[in-house]
Design a protein around this motif. Sequence first.
Motif, PDB file in Angstrom:
ATOM      1  N   SER A  25       0.721  -1.110   0.070  1.00 44.51           N
ATOM      2  CA  SER A  25      -0.022   0.031  -0.017  1.00 44.51           C
ATOM      3  C   SER A  25       0.786   1.172  -0.164  1.00 44.51           C
ATOM      4  O   SER A  25       2.048   1.339   0.342  1.00 44.51           O
ATOM      5  N   GLY A  26       0.113   2.462  -0.308  1.00 41.83           N
ATOM      6  CA  GLY A  26       1.037   3.470  -0.348  1.00 41.83           C
ATOM      7  C   GLY A  26       1.081   4.539  -1.747  1.00 41.83           C
ATOM      8  O   GLY A  26       0.005   4.038  -2.393  1.00 41.83           O
ATOM      9  N   SER A  27       2.086   5.156  -1.786  1.00 46.01           N
ATOM     10  CA  SER A  27       1.906   5.868  -3.172  1.00 46.01           C
ATOM     11  C   SER A  27       3.060   5.446  -4.236  1.00 46.01           C
ATOM     12  O   SER A  27       4.258   5.413  -3.710  1.00 46.01           O
ATOM     13  N   PHE A  28       2.603   4.931  -5.155  1.00 47.47           N
ATOM     14  CA  PHE A  28       3.440   4.518  -6.215  1.00 47.47           C
ATOM     15  C   PHE A  28       2.632   4.373  -7.625  1.00 47.47           C
ATOM     16  O   PHE A  28       1.431   4.299  -7.580  1.00 47.47           O
ATOM     17  N   SER A  29       3.461   4.399  -8.810  1.00 47.66           N
ATOM     18  CA  SER A  29       2.797   4.393  -9.732  1.00 47.66           C
ATOM     19  C   SER A  29       2.659   2.856 -10.519  1.00 47.66           C
ATOM     20  O   SER A  29       1.733   2.607 -11.087  1.00 47.66           O
ATOM     21  N   ARG A  30       3.594   2.209 -10.167  1.00 48.78           N
ATOM     22  CA  ARG A  30       3.774   0.861 -10.538  1.00 48.78           C
ATOM     23  C   ARG A  30       4.827   0.063  -9.586  1.00 48.78           C
ATOM     24  O   ARG A  30       5.788   0.377  -9.424  1.00 48.78           O
ATOM     25  N   ILE A  31       4.114  -1.260  -9.146  1.00 54.45           N
ATOM     26  CA  ILE A  31       5.134  -2.120  -8.623  1.00 54.45           C
ATOM     27  C   ILE A  31       5.924  -2.983  -9.829  1.00 54.45           C
ATOM     28  O   ILE A  31       4.932  -3.700 -10.446  1.00 54.45           O
TER      29      ILE A  31
END
Length: 121
Positions: A25-31
């Motif tokens: 979870s959290g702030s990211f555009s792509r894992i």
Amino acid sequence: QVQLVESGGGLVQPGGSLRLSCAASGSFSRIVTMAWYRQAPEKQRELVAAITSGGGINYKDSVKGRFTISRDNAKNTVYLQMNSLKPEDTAIYYCNAEYNRWQRVGVYASWGQGTQVTVSS
């Protein structure tokens, strides 16, 4: 930044099974990649299995045929199904994620807090 929460560790007899889960979870555009590492006492942390966003998979040789890594991209969750467990699989298992951030260049990494897996009779 990505937060990783692991679950599913525990004590199991040799030959038994466990399933680990790790939710991001959290702030990211792509894992990009999600992976499981492990660290046994007095040993270095080692890669157990990894899976990319496109489904590419890599396993440590000693777990091939016994462990299966999978990923639910919609839930940002990675799983590790561990079968035919051996005492030498005993370790703390850590989840790892490599990811991109919005409007940032580069690949970032986060680690979970670890979950203990003990294989013993």
